[in-house]
Design a protein around this motif. Structure first.
Motif, PDB file in Angstrom:
ATOM      1  N   SER A  35       0.804  -1.234   0.000  1.00 51.61           N
ATOM      2  CA  SER A  35       0.000   0.000   0.000  1.00 51.61           C
ATOM      3  C   SER A  35       0.831   1.275   0.000  1.00 51.61           C
ATOM      4  O   SER A  35       0.271   2.366   0.025  1.00 51.61           O
ATOM      5  N   GLY A  36       2.147   1.150  -0.029  1.00 53.02           N
ATOM      6  CA  GLY A  36       3.007   2.326   0.038  1.00 53.02           C
ATOM      7  C   GLY A  36       3.297   2.928  -1.331  1.00 53.02           C
ATOM      8  O   GLY A  36       2.647   2.614  -2.330  1.00 53.02           O
ATOM      9  N   ILE A  37       4.279   3.796  -1.364  1.00 53.90           N
ATOM     10  CA  ILE A  37       4.689   4.454  -2.603  1.00 53.90           C
ATOM     11  C   ILE A  37       5.511   3.477  -3.445  1.00 53.90           C
ATOM     12  O   ILE A  37       6.447   2.847  -2.942  1.00 53.90           O
ATOM     13  N   LYS A  38       5.165   3.328  -4.697  1.00 52.38           N
ATOM     14  CA  LYS A  38       5.849   2.374  -5.563  1.00 52.38           C
ATOM     15  C   LYS A  38       7.183   2.957  -6.051  1.00 52.38           C
ATOM     16  O   LYS A  38       7.237   4.080  -6.554  1.00 52.38           O
ATOM     17  N   GLU A  39       8.239   2.163  -5.879  1.00 49.50           N
ATOM     18  CA  GLU A  39       9.555   2.569  -6.366  1.00 49.50           C
ATOM     19  C   GLU A  39       9.658   2.214  -7.850  1.00 49.50           C
ATOM     20  O   GLU A  39       9.349   1.088  -8.245  1.00 49.50           O
ATOM     21  N   LEU A  40      10.117   3.170  -8.646  1.00 45.94           N
ATOM     22  CA  LEU A  40      10.124   3.026 -10.099  1.00 45.94           C
ATOM     23  C   LEU A  40      11.527   3.200 -10.670  1.00 45.94           C
ATOM     24  O   LEU A  40      12.467   3.598  -9.969  1.00 45.94           O
ATOM     25  N   LYS A  41      11.640   2.903 -11.961  1.00 46.50           N
ATOM     26  CA  LYS A  41      12.853   3.189 -12.730  1.00 46.50           C
ATOM     27  C   LYS A  41      12.505   4.334 -13.674  1.00 46.50           C
ATOM     28  O   LYS A  41      11.684   4.178 -14.582  1.00 46.50           O
ATOM     29  N   LEU A  42      13.096   5.510 -13.436  1.00 45.59           N
ATOM     30  CA  LEU A  42      12.751   6.714 -14.186  1.00 45.59           C
ATOM     31  C   LEU A  42      13.953   7.208 -14.971  1.00 45.59           C
ATOM     32  O   LEU A  42      15.098   7.045 -14.533  1.00 45.59           O
ATOM     33  N   GLU A  43      13.715   7.810 -16.132  1.00 48.04           N
ATOM     34  CA  GLU A  43      14.786   8.314 -16.981  1.00 48.04           C
ATOM     35  C   GLU A  43      14.662   9.817 -17.164  1.00 48.04           C
ATOM     36  O   GLU A  43      13.567  10.350 -17.365  1.00 48.04           O
ATOM     37  N   LYS A  44      15.807  10.495 -17.084  1.00 44.95           N
ATOM     38  CA  LYS A  44      15.835  11.945 -17.284  1.00 44.95           C
ATOM     39  C   LYS A  44      17.256  12.364 -17.614  1.00 44.95           C
ATOM     40  O   LYS A  44      18.215  11.943 -16.952  1.00 44.95           O
ATOM     41  N   ASP A  45      17.400  13.207 -18.634  1.00 48.16           N
ATOM     42  CA  ASP A  45      18.706  13.764 -19.015  1.00 48.16           C
ATOM     43  C   ASP A  45      19.757  12.676 -19.223  1.00 48.16           C
ATOM     44  O   ASP A  45      20.876  12.759 -18.719  1.00 48.16           O
ATOM     45  N   LYS A  46      19.374  11.621 -19.969  1.00 52.52           N
ATOM     46  CA  LYS A  46      20.277  10.509 -20.291  1.00 52.52           C
ATOM     47  C   LYS A  46      20.796   9.787 -19.050  1.00 52.52           C
ATOM     48  O   LYS A  46      21.897   9.243 -19.041  1.00 52.52           O
ATOM     49  N   ARG A  47      19.987   9.797 -18.005  1.00 50.23           N
ATOM     50  CA  ARG A  47      20.314   9.051 -16.795  1.00 50.23           C
ATOM     51  C   ARG A  47      19.115   8.215 -16.376  1.00 50.23           C
ATOM     52  O   ARG A  47      17.977   8.608 -16.565  1.00 50.23           O
ATOM     53  N   VAL A  48      19.406   7.049 -15.802  1.00 48.40           N
ATOM     54  CA  VAL A  48      18.364   6.159 -15.297  1.00 48.40           C
ATOM     55  C   VAL A  48      18.412   6.201 -13.770  1.00 48.40           C
ATOM     56  O   VAL A  48      19.450   5.934 -13.165  1.00 48.40           O
ATOM     57  N   PHE A  49      17.285   6.536 -13.155  1.00 50.75           N
ATOM     58  CA  PHE A  49      17.173   6.599 -11.701  1.00 50.75           C
ATOM     59  C   PHE A  49      16.390   5.362 -11.247  1.00 50.75           C
ATOM     60  O   PHE A  49      15.206   5.217 -11.533  1.00 50.75           O
ATOM     61  N   ASN A  50      17.081   4.471 -10.537  1.00 48.73           N
ATOM     62  CA  ASN A  50      16.485   3.212 -10.116  1.00 48.73           C
ATOM     63  C   ASN A  50      15.965   3.302  -8.686  1.00 48.73           C
ATOM     64  O   ASN A  50      16.605   3.891  -7.820  1.00 48.73           O
ATOM     65  N   HIS A  51      14.807   2.701  -8.433  1.00 47.07           N
ATOM     66  CA  HIS A  51      14.194   2.655  -7.105  1.00 47.07           C
ATOM     67  C   HIS A  51      13.925   4.057  -6.559  1.00 47.07           C
ATOM     68  O   HIS A  51      14.360   4.414  -5.473  1.00 47.07           O
ATOM     69  N   CYS A  52      13.218   4.852  -7.333  1.00 46.71           N
ATOM     70  CA  CYS A  52      12.864   6.190  -6.873  1.00 46.71           C
ATOM     71  C   CYS A  52      11.430   6.506  -7.291  1.00 46.71           C
ATOM     72  O   CYS A  52      10.722   5.647  -7.830  1.00 46.71           O
ATOM     73  N   PHE A  53      10.986   7.726  -7.013  1.00 47.57           N
ATOM     74  CA  PHE A  53       9.616   8.130  -7.299  1.00 47.57           C
ATOM     75  C   PHE A  53       9.590   9.646  -7.421  1.00 47.57           C
ATOM     76  O   PHE A  53      10.548  10.337  -7.048  1.00 47.57           O
ATOM     77  N   THR A  54       8.508  10.181  -7.941  1.00 48.80           N
ATOM     78  CA  THR A  54       8.412  11.621  -8.164  1.00 48.80           C
ATOM     79  C   THR A  54       7.815  12.328  -6.953  1.00 48.80           C
ATOM     80  O   THR A  54       7.138  11.707  -6.116  1.00 48.80           O
ATOM     81  N   GLY A  55       8.048  13.638  -6.880  1.00 47.51           N
ATOM     82  CA  GLY A  55       7.444  14.434  -5.821  1.00 47.51           C
ATOM     83  C   GLY A  55       5.934  14.397  -5.896  1.00 47.51           C
ATOM     84  O   GLY A  55       5.247  14.352  -4.867  1.00 47.51           O
ATOM     85  N   THR A  56       5.382  14.380  -7.106  1.00 48.41           N
ATOM     86  CA  THR A  56       3.934  14.300  -7.283  1.00 48.41           C
ATOM     87  C   THR A  56       3.377  13.004  -6.707  1.00 48.41           C
ATOM     88  O   THR A  56       2.312  12.997  -6.078  1.00 48.41           O
ATOM     89  N   CYS A  57       4.107  11.891  -6.900  1.00 47.09           N
ATOM     90  CA  CYS A  57       3.675  10.609  -6.345  1.00 47.09           C
ATOM     91  C   CYS A  57       3.593  10.659  -4.823  1.00 47.09           C
ATOM     92  O   CYS A  57       2.671  10.087  -4.221  1.00 47.09           O
ATOM     93  N   VAL A  58       4.552  11.333  -4.191  1.00 44.75           N
ATOM     94  CA  VAL A  58       4.552  11.443  -2.730  1.00 44.75           C
ATOM     95  C   VAL A  58       3.316  12.202  -2.251  1.00 44.75           C
ATOM     96  O   VAL A  58       2.612  11.759  -1.334  1.00 44.75           O
ATOM     97  N   ILE A  59       3.048  13.348  -2.860  1.00 37.09           N
ATOM     98  CA  ILE A  59       1.899  14.149  -2.442  1.00 37.09           C
ATOM     99  C   ILE A  59       0.594  13.403  -2.731  1.00 37.09           C
ATOM    100  O   ILE A  59      -0.338  13.411  -1.915  1.00 37.09           O
ATOM    101  N   ASP A  60       0.524  12.737  -3.896  1.00 38.66           N
ATOM    102  CA  ASP A  60      -0.663  11.932  -4.219  1.00 38.66           C
ATOM    103  C   ASP A  60      -0.915  10.886  -3.139  1.00 38.66           C
ATOM    104  O   ASP A  60      -2.063  10.680  -2.704  1.00 38.66           O
ATOM    105  N   TRP A  61       0.145  10.222  -2.690  1.00 40.02           N
ATOM    106  CA  TRP A  61       0.004   9.169  -1.681  1.00 40.02           C
ATOM    107  C   TRP A  61      -0.431   9.751  -0.336  1.00 40.02           C
ATOM    108  O   TRP A  61      -1.298   9.183   0.338  1.00 40.02           O
ATOM    109  N   LEU A  62       0.162  10.867   0.063  1.00 39.89           N
ATOM    110  CA  LEU A  62      -0.210  11.490   1.337  1.00 39.89           C
ATOM    111  C   LEU A  62      -1.681  11.881   1.345  1.00 39.89           C
ATOM    112  O   LEU A  62      -2.379  11.713   2.355  1.00 39.89           O
ATOM    113  N   VAL A  63      -2.167  12.393   0.228  1.00 37.77           N
ATOM    114  CA  VAL A  63      -3.581  12.794   0.143  1.00 37.77           C
ATOM    115  C   VAL A  63      -4.483  11.567   0.125  1.00 37.77           C
ATOM    116  O   VAL A  63      -5.481  11.494   0.852  1.00 37.77           O
TER     117      VAL A  63
END
Length: 353
Positions: A140-168
Motif C-alpha cells: 500500500s506504500g509508494i511504488k519505487e520506479l525506474k525513471l529516466e531523465k537527461d540521459k540518466r536512469v534513476f532506479n528505485h525512486c519516485f516523483t514528488g507528485t507521487c509522494v503528495i498523491d500518496w499522502l492525500v
C-alpha cells in the motif's frame, strides 16, 4: 510500559572478528543506546550488542590500510570494534548517526533527527517514523520506479507528485498544500532523499519550498536500493535478455580465480531477477562461465589482496562476500566505475530474488 529503543539505521556492513583478522558481513542495527549485529537480516536474536554510552567513534580509520571506508568504535571498556562500509557516503552516514546517538545518550537525551516541526507547525500527533514505514509498505506504500531523465536512469525512486498523491489518498493530509509541508519535513529529517538536479536544488534552498510537487523532481528512500546510472550507447540501455531479470549493469572487469589466484578479464552482466552477477568469456560465447548469487551479499571496496601478488599499480578492487561467505575479488578500470558497480550490486542484493 518501557519504550523500545528507536531503530536509527540498519543495513549490511562488514565487521572484523574480535579474535582473528577475519571480516564477515553482518546485519547491523543502530539503536539509541547501542549497536546490535546479526549474522543475517532475518535472524531474531543478535550475535552481539555494543553499548554506546561512553563510547567514541573514529573515522577515517587507518588501522587496516588495505580496507577502505572503515570506522572504529571504541567502547567505555576500551574495546575496539571495526566496521567497513561499501563506499564513502555510506560510511559517513553511519558515522554521523552513531556520533549523534553517543552524544545524546551521554547527555541523557533521546535521539532525534533535525526537526522542522516548529518551522512548519507540524502537529505533534504526526509520527514521522510510523508514516515512513507506511510509505515503504510493499502493498500500500509508494511504488519505487525506474525513471529516466537527461540521459540518466534513476532506479528505485519516485516523483514528488507521487509522494503528495500518496499522502492525500492515504488521508495523511487534507490537501496538497499540507502534503507539501509534511513532505518537506520528511525530507529535512532524512526520511526522503533528493535524486537529480531539480530536487537537489530545491533541497539546498534554491526554490520556494524544499520539497517539490512535480513529476520531474525525483526522490528515494534512504535505505532503499537507489542508484543512478548514465548511458551513452545502445549497449548501456536496460534490456531484457534470455534471463527473466532486467539488466541493471554490464561491462568488463578483472576477476581473481579461486584456485590459482590468477586474474582474467571477464564480461559481467548484473540482473535483478534472479539476483545474479553472471560472468562470460569476453571473446564470445552465450553461456556464462559462472555466476555469483547476490541476494544477501555484502560488497565493499578494498585496496589490495591478502596473500596474493598485486595485479596492477593502479588496481581498483572490490570484494563481494556472498550470504554463505564466499569471497570474490574484482577489479574495475577506475574508482568511479568501482563505485558504480558497488552501488548497483548493493541494490540488487537488497531487492533481487
Amino acid at each position: 510500559m518501557e519504550r523500545e529503543p528507536m531503530r536509527i539505521r540498519e543495513g549490511y556492513l562488514v565487521k572484523k572478528g574480535s579474535m582473528f583478522n577475519t571480516w564477515k558481513p553482518m546485519w547491523v542495527v543502530l539503536l539509541e543506546d547501542g549497536i546490535e549485529f546479526y549474522k543475517k537480516k532475518a535472524d531474531n536474536s543478535p550475535k552481539g550488542m555494543i553499548p554506546l554510552k561512553g563510547s567514541s567513534i573514529h573515522s577515517p580509520c587507518q588501522d587496516f590500510g588495505k580496507r577502505m571506508f572503515v570506522f572504529k568504535l571504541t567502547v567505555a571498556k576500551q574495546q575496539d570494534h571495526f566496521f567497513q562500509a561499501a563506499y564513502l557516503e555510506e560510511r559517513d552516514a553511519w558515522v554521523r548517526d552513531i556520533k549523534k546517538a553517543i552524544h545524546r545518550i551521554d547527555g541523557g537525551q533521546r535521539f532525534a533527527r533535525k526537526s522542522t516541526r516548529k518551522s512548519i507547525r507540524l502537529p505533534e500527533t504526526i509520527n514521522l517514523s510510523a508514516l515512513y514505514l507506511s510509505m515503504k509498505d510493499p502493498e500500500s506504500g509508494i511504488k519505487e520506479l525506474k525513471l529516466e531523465k537527461d540521459k540518466r536512469v534513476f532506479n528505485h525512486c519516485f516523483t514528488g507528485t507521487c509522494v503528495i498523491d500518496w499522502l492525500v489518498s492515504s488521508s495523511s493530509v487534507r490537501n496538497r498544500r499540507e502534503g507539501l509541508l509534511l513532505a518537506s519535513s520528511l525530507l529535512s529529517e532524512g526520511y526522503l532523499q533528493p535524486a537529480g538536479d531539480t530536487s537537489k536544488a530545491a533541497a539546498e534552498g534554491l526554490s520556494d519550498t524544499p520539497f517539490l510537487d512535480l513529476s520531474d523532481a525525483y526522490y528515494y528512500f534512504p535505505d532503499s536500493g537507489f542508484f543512478c546510472e548514465g548511458y551513452s550507447s545502445d549497449d548501456d540501455v536496460v534490456l531484457k535478455e534470455e534471463f527473466r531479470g532486467t539488466i541493471v549493469k554490464q561491462g568488463c572487469l578483472l576477476k581473481q580465480g579461486h584456485r590459482r589466484k590468477n586474474w582474467k578479464v571477464r564480461k559481467f552482466i548484473l540482473r535483478d531477477d534472479p539476483a545474479y552477477l553472471h560472468y562470460y568469456d569476453p571473446a564470445g560465447g552465450e553461456e556464462p562461465l559462472g555466476a555469483i548469487h547476490l541476494r544477501g551479499c555484502v560488497v565493499t571496496a578494498v585496496e589490495d589482496m591478502p596473500d596474493t601478488k598485486k595485479h596492477d599499480d593502479d588496481n581498483i578492487l572490490f570484494e563481494i562476500i556472498t550470504a554463505n561467505e564466499i569471497h570474490y575479488y574484482l577489479q574495475a578500470a577506475s574508482s568511479t566505475e568501482r563505485t558504480e558497480w558497488i552501488k548497483a550490486i548493493q541494490s540488487v542484493a537488497r531487492t533481487g530474488k
